[in-house]
Design an enzyme around this catalytic site. Structure first.
Site, PDB file in Angstrom:
ATOM      1  N   TRP A 231       1.030  -1.163  -0.017  1.00 42.89           N
ATOM      2  CA  TRP A 231       0.003   0.192  -0.207  1.00 42.89           C
ATOM      3  C   TRP A 231       0.984   1.254  -0.117  1.00 42.89           C
ATOM      4  O   TRP A 231       2.109   0.911   0.286  1.00 42.89           O
ATOM      5  CB  TRP A 231      -0.887   0.115   1.053  1.00 42.89           C
ATOM      6  CG  TRP A 231      -2.385   0.569   0.615  1.00 42.89           C
ATOM      7  CD1 TRP A 231      -2.728   1.826   0.983  1.00 42.89           C
ATOM      8  CD2 TRP A 231      -3.199  -0.068   0.176  1.00 42.89           C
ATOM      9  NE1 TRP A 231      -3.989   2.144   0.540  1.00 42.89           N
ATOM     10  CE2 TRP A 231      -4.250   1.047  -0.066  1.00 42.89           C
ATOM     11  CE3 TRP A 231      -3.363  -1.210  -0.395  1.00 42.89           C
ATOM     12  CZ2 TRP A 231      -5.497   0.801  -0.773  1.00 42.89           C
ATOM     13  CZ3 TRP A 231      -4.646  -1.407  -1.017  1.00 42.89           C
ATOM     14  CH2 TRP A 231      -5.843  -0.415  -1.324  1.00 42.89           C
ATOM     15  N   ASP A 232       0.233   2.443   0.112  1.00 46.02           N
ATOM     16  CA  ASP A 232       0.987   3.745  -0.144  1.00 46.02           C
ATOM     17  C   ASP A 232       1.703   4.025   1.306  1.00 46.02           C
ATOM     18  O   ASP A 232       2.667   4.988   1.463  1.00 46.02           O
ATOM     19  CB  ASP A 232       0.419   4.746  -0.712  1.00 46.02           C
ATOM     20  CG  ASP A 232      -0.708   5.217   0.117  1.00 46.02           C
ATOM     21  OD1 ASP A 232      -1.243   4.591   1.140  1.00 46.02           O
ATOM     22  OD2 ASP A 232      -1.256   6.354  -0.465  1.00 46.02           O
ATOM     23  N   TRP A 233       1.578   2.962   2.188  1.00 46.22           N
ATOM     24  CA  TRP A 233       2.271   3.179   3.616  1.00 46.22           C
ATOM     25  C   TRP A 233       2.514   1.599   4.085  1.00 46.22           C
ATOM     26  O   TRP A 233       3.133   1.674   5.153  1.00 46.22           O
ATOM     27  CB  TRP A 233       1.373   3.860   4.774  1.00 46.22           C
ATOM     28  CG  TRP A 233       0.082   3.255   4.605  1.00 46.22           C
ATOM     29  CD1 TRP A 233      -1.216   4.058   4.105  1.00 46.22           C
ATOM     30  CD2 TRP A 233      -0.858   2.171   4.825  1.00 46.22           C
ATOM     31  NE1 TRP A 233      -2.331   3.354   3.863  1.00 46.22           N
ATOM     32  CE2 TRP A 233      -2.166   2.056   4.392  1.00 46.22           C
ATOM     33  CE3 TRP A 233      -0.233   0.981   5.230  1.00 46.22           C
ATOM     34  CZ2 TRP A 233      -2.794   1.052   4.423  1.00 46.22           C
ATOM     35  CZ3 TRP A 233      -1.073  -0.270   5.188  1.00 46.22           C
ATOM     36  CH2 TRP A 233      -2.447   0.043   4.800  1.00 46.22           C
ATOM     37  N   ASN A 497     -13.881   1.218   0.643  1.00 48.53           N
ATOM     38  CA  ASN A 497     -12.990   2.475   0.687  1.00 48.53           C
ATOM     39  C   ASN A 497     -12.907   2.773  -0.729  1.00 48.53           C
ATOM     40  O   ASN A 497     -12.142   2.522  -1.621  1.00 48.53           O
ATOM     41  CB  ASN A 497     -11.861   2.207   1.265  1.00 48.53           C
ATOM     42  CG  ASN A 497     -10.826   3.382   1.104  1.00 48.53           C
ATOM     43  OD1 ASN A 497     -11.031   4.303   1.916  1.00 48.53           O
ATOM     44  ND2 ASN A 497      -9.725   3.533   0.355  1.00 48.53           N
ATOM     45  N   GLU A 498     -13.755   4.158  -1.065  1.00 52.00           N
ATOM     46  CA  GLU A 498     -13.276   4.668  -2.386  1.00 52.00           C
ATOM     47  C   GLU A 498     -13.543   4.258  -3.501  1.00 52.00           C
ATOM     48  O   GLU A 498     -13.164   4.529  -4.869  1.00 52.00           O
ATOM     49  CB  GLU A 498     -11.601   5.264  -2.269  1.00 52.00           C
ATOM     50  CG  GLU A 498     -11.245   6.329  -1.276  1.00 52.00           C
ATOM     51  CD  GLU A 498     -10.047   6.867  -1.130  1.00 52.00           C
ATOM     52  OE1 GLU A 498      -9.195   6.224  -1.776  1.00 52.00           O
ATOM     53  OE2 GLU A 498      -9.782   7.726  -0.280  1.00 52.00           O
ATOM     54  N   GLU A 595     -11.656  11.438   5.787  1.00 49.28           N
ATOM     55  CA  GLU A 595     -10.101  11.231   5.576  1.00 49.28           C
ATOM     56  C   GLU A 595      -9.259  12.415   5.299  1.00 49.28           C
ATOM     57  O   GLU A 595      -9.833  13.046   4.329  1.00 49.28           O
ATOM     58  CB  GLU A 595      -9.895  10.076   4.364  1.00 49.28           C
ATOM     59  CG  GLU A 595     -10.012   8.693   4.787  1.00 49.28           C
ATOM     60  CD  GLU A 595      -9.409   7.804   3.464  1.00 49.28           C
ATOM     61  OE1 GLU A 595      -8.807   8.329   2.845  1.00 49.28           O
ATOM     62  OE2 GLU A 595      -9.554   6.714   3.706  1.00 49.28           O
TER      63      GLU A 595
HETATM   64  C1  BMA Z   1      -6.669   7.302   1.169  1.00 51.71           C
HETATM   65  C2  BMA Z   1      -6.844   5.989   1.911  1.00 51.71           C
HETATM   66  C3  BMA Z   1      -5.793   4.934   1.639  1.00 51.71           C
HETATM   67  C4  BMA Z   1      -4.584   5.955   1.398  1.00 51.71           C
HETATM   68  C5  BMA Z   1      -4.689   7.100   1.988  1.00 51.71           C
HETATM   69  C6  BMA Z   1      -3.331   7.830   1.652  1.00 51.71           C
HETATM   70  O1  BMA Z   1      -7.110   7.084  -0.182  1.00 51.71           O
HETATM   71  O2  BMA Z   1      -8.149   5.235   1.811  1.00 51.71           O
HETATM   72  O3  BMA Z   1      -6.235   4.160   0.545  1.00 51.71           O
HETATM   73  O4  BMA Z   1      -3.496   5.132   2.169  1.00 51.71           O
HETATM   74  O5  BMA Z   1      -5.495   7.673   1.191  1.00 51.71           O
HETATM   75  O6  BMA Z   1      -3.049   7.925   0.304  1.00 51.71           O
END
Ligand code: BMA
Length: 834
Positions: A231-233, A497-498, A595
């Site tokens: 993932w991005d983290w 999610n998204e 978020e």
């Molecule tokens: C959002 C989250 C994650 C991601 C975060 C940071 O979109 O739902 O998917 O890690 O942003 O980019």
């Protein structure tokens, strides 16, 4: 041969329902045309209770745990070792010293071979009871990660393909005195690739994660923790293993599989009632009658029901009315009241077989998601009412606490969740790219008042909808809802999610002509399957299909809004790394910010554990490798540059530490500004926008030691942001902002005054805590106290020190001493950055 247990149809109840409030029979959905039976209920008030504890010994089920040490081998037999169950291959290899810490330096890519191999867990076990005495014996897996063939005594029992399901195999006819059980895994990576290849009609994007994530492809083709493919983290560790409990269960007559409580407040009667659902597997060929007594002593409530269990798998639902003359204390979120729960006993006394006594805690709270017109504003509100009161949701987003779930202990969860509550949070969103958390997670949230926005595990992708896939998801959803619905902490089910945004904003460049196929799939998966099951299983909570969403407006537009980020409806996700984050005008005046965030680096003591000397610079290969978000390290410097001088020290390690410190100062300040903006937008409508009722920043915790949006580092250490959160989420918050030259409260812009100062630290001990007395000769901005690897947290940190003397308390999480603290303490403020 028997396969995964499904609900079996049962005959309709012979007697008519005796009370209103009983829910109608529902279709099982897992086997076409099979209706699930529900026993008839005849309430008999005030029948004396039976008083035996637990499941009575005589005739009760036998449970034999298969936890512990198993034999573990790879595909060609070249690696053989002992592996713990619950556990996974990576942890087993590490424990036996066959690999280094998988989080060390570049090991995530070095150890890719582990996930590409096919591993087998096996063991022998002696049946500890006389098999002939039991009508039914099951081999039960609470969680298998993920694709495996299950065998006992060389007979295939079935296959698993979903780590979020519970699998139960009927082994009555194959169990012997001594048995050999095998779980033959297939690499999750190969399986996902194969599934994608077989899906020929059209592609289901995204194929692969961006290269910066160094991950695996086609995560959306396997029902497994999505972020385990990177993932991005987070790193890519697509684990294999038996990640939850495994056991043998033997029983006669009947067996209780699920037991849940759901409170309702009946407005017309001004009375609480409790719905108790029990799902049984009945092995007798005839119905079994009996009495069920529910007793909540503190509420002077006791009711007895006459029930009949139908053969097969089915449920009984009892509606208990709470004694009106007893004052029921409701469950409240953190900061709004107590989290009262009532001890309750449910006793099943059946005409045949054994007696079951269940002890549980009954909680009383209601939740509504209010979406209604707001005077002076187009669109609809989007806020939660708990026990009839509008509540501003304050908190963050939760991701898995480790790539290896078997390392997530009760203590890990407690530390992270308690830290959330200590920072004045009242809610967390369990984000859809991870896992449905373990029971302990929700128990702690119930106990400390953290409300949970629960996503289903789908994130940032489109998903297949072929029959097998849907069957698997349907089983997953009903299992998870049944497992979790008793928790008062859970206030919302959310489909994904998204993924609404992904289609609406065309993230995957789908040609316009092909859009309909994906929209149809979207509605089929989240609305016609997941939503339908959730609404059948749990009528006590709201459901939304996605986050972000426009809520009812999305529904109106066919479940997919043109712009799910519309500030006039539902929730939004908002990220902006280029504008100056101190400029509050860049933030959307949304109904609900679910978020938003900025990255920072974890402290040096955390990074140090997984790196070596040559890695300790902001531009090292290691620092680049750990950053999974394109341009992330540069974005942080750019954001820092808006307000601070970038570190210039000629000492490379000092420069690295200064940079880490500044990323944390920047992150804390950015998220403070944005959160305060959302909080002060609560009670105003400006140009039709406002009435913000939620602020959940991205993200609470970390999965490993790397730069990320988290406020808690891997291991639990508080970043400066978390200390700031304690203040910006405080119940009483003075908010400062300036608009077109008018200072509405006050500003913090003089924090980086360039003055000479001396900062001193003395440490002393009082009971279990340590007292730090700080003295300064001048104003010290963003004062950071750090005690390296010593685990614990301060009462405050990252503060502006205007007074000459300040007392800060350190709460240790493990034994330490004044000497140790003095030795480890480093004090940094903005003026120390050179
Ligand atoms: C959002 C989250 C994650 C991601 C975060 C940071 O979109 O739902 O998917 O890690 O942003 O980019």
């Amino acid at each position: 041969m028997a396969v995964r247990r499904r609900r079996r149809g049962a005959a309709a109840p012979p007697e008519p329902p005796a009370r209103s409030g009983r829910r109608p029979c529902r279709l099982s959905g897992r086997r076409a045309g099979a209706a699930m039976g529900r026993a008839a209920l005849l309430p008999l008030l005030l029948v004396a209770t039976a008083g035996r504890a637990g499941v009575s010994a005589a005739g009760g089920p036998e449970v034999h745990s298969l936890r512990g040490s198993w034999r573990l081998g790879n595909g060609n037999g070249s690696v053989v070792l002992r592996g713990e169950v619950p556990g996974c291959v990576h942890t087993a290899l590490h424990r036996r010293g066959l690999i280094q810490d998988p989080y060390y330096r570049f090991n995530d890519v070095m150890y890719r071979w582990i996930s590409l191999d096919n591993w087998t867990y096996s063991r022998t076990f002696k049946t500890p009871f006389d098999i002939r005495k039991w009508q039914k014996v099951n081999l039960v897996f609470e969680g298998v990660d993920t694709v495996a063939q299950i065998l006992i005594n060389n007979i295939t029992l079935g296959r698993t393909d979903n780590m979020f399901n519970r699998y139960s195999f009927d082994i009555t006819s194959v169990i012997k005195e001594v048995n050999f059980v095998e779980v033959r895994f297939l690499s999750a990576v190969s399986y996902a690739a194969e599934q994608s290849r077989c899906h020929k009609a059209y592609s289901i994007p995204p194929a692969c994660p961006p290269p910066v994530q160094k991950g695996e492809c086609h995560a959306n083709f396997i029902r497994k923790e999505q972020c385990s493919f990177s993932w991005d983290w987070g790193p890519s560790f697509p684990t294999q293993g038996i990640w939850k409990d495994v056991r043998i269960e033997a029983y006669n007559h009947y067996h209780l599989i699920y037991f849940s409580l759901t409170p309702f407040f009946v407005k017309s009667a001004q009375q609480w009632s409790l719905e108790i659902e029990s799902i049984f597997d009945v092995v007798s060929s005839k119905p079994i009658a009996g009495l069920v007594t529910v007793n909540i002593p503190k509420l002077q409530t006791q009711q007895t029901f006459s029930v009949k269990l139908q053969p097969g798998e089915g449920s009984i639902v009892l509606l208990v009315n709470i004694n009106k003359s007893s004052a029921v204390e409701a469950w409240w979120p953190n900061g709004h009241g107590k989290q009262t729960g009532y001890n309750m006993t449910t006793t099943f006394i059946m005409e045949a077989g054994y007696q079951i006594e269940k002890f549980s805690k009954a909680y009383f709270r209601t939740v509504e998601l209010v979406q209604e017109p707001i005077p002076g504003s187009p669109g609809l509100s989007f806020y939660f009412k708990i026990n009839g009161r509008p509540i501003f949701i304050k908190g963050s987003n939760w991701i898995p606490a480790d790539s290896f779930q078997d390392r997530v202990t009760y203590d890990t969860l407690w530390l992270l969740l308690k830290s959330a509550a200590d920072a004045n949070m009242n809610a967390l969103r369990v984000w859809g790219g991870g896992v449905y958390e373990q029971d302990e997670f929700y128990n702690i949230c119930d106990e400390i008042g953290i409300m949970i926005w629960q996503d289903f595990m789908f994130a940032c992708a489109l998903y297949p909808t072929d029959q097998n896939y849907l069957e698997s998801v349907r089983a997953e959803v009903s299992h998870q809802v049944r497992r979790l619905k008793s928790h008062p902490s859970i206030i919302l089910w959310s489909g994904n999610n998204e993924n609404e945004a992904a289609i609406a904003s065309n993230w995957f460049s789908i040609p316009y002509a092909d859009r309909e196929v994906y929209i149809k799939d979207y509605v089929l998966l989240y609305v016609k399957n997941i939503r339908e099951i959730v609404l059948t299983e749990d009528k006590s909570r709201p459901f939304i299909a996605s986050s972000p969403t426009n809520g009812l407006e999305s529904v109106k537009e066919g479940w997919l809004s043109q712009n799910p980020y519309d500030t006039h409806y539902g929730d939004t996700h908002f990220y902006d790394y280029s504008n100056d984050c101190w400029n509050w005008t860049v933030y959307p005046k949304t109904r609900f910010a679910s978020e938003y965030g900025f990255q920072s680096w974890p402290s040096f003591s955390t990074i140090e554990k997984v790196s070596s000397t040559e890695d300790w610079s902001y531009t090292s290969n290691f620092s680049l490798h750990r950053q999974h978000h394109e341009n992330g390290n540069d974005q942080m410097l750019q954001q820092i540059g808006h307000h601070f001088k970038l570190p210039q020290s000629t000492d490379p390690i000092k420069k690295f530490k200064d940079t880490i410190y500044l990323t944390q100062v920047m992150q804390a300040q950015c998220i403070k500004t944005e959160t305060e903006f959302y909080r002060f937008s609560q009670s105003e409508i400006i140009k039709g926008e406002g009435h913000t009722m939620g602020a959940l920043y991205w993200q609470l915790n970390d999965i490993w030691q790397a730069p990320s949006w988290a406020s808690l580092e891997y291991g639990g250490k508080w970043k400066l942001l978390h200390y700031f959160a304690q203040n910006f989420f405080a119940p009483l918050l003075p908010v400062a902002y300036e608009d077109k030259g008018v200072l509405y409260v006050y500003g913090v812009s003089d924090l980086h005054a360039d003055r000479k100062l001396t900062l001193r630290a003395s440490v002393s001990q009082r009971d279990d805590v340590y007292i730090f007395v700080l003295q300064t000769t001048a104003i010290a901005p963003f004062v950071s106290l750090d005690v390296g690897r010593i685990k614990g947290r301060f009462s405050d940190n990252g503060f502006l020190m205007t007074e000459k003397k300040k007392v800060v308390v350190f709460y240790p999480w493990e034994p330490t001493s004044v000497e140790e603290l003095e030795e480890s303490l480093t004090l940094t403020s903005l003026v120390d950055v050179v």
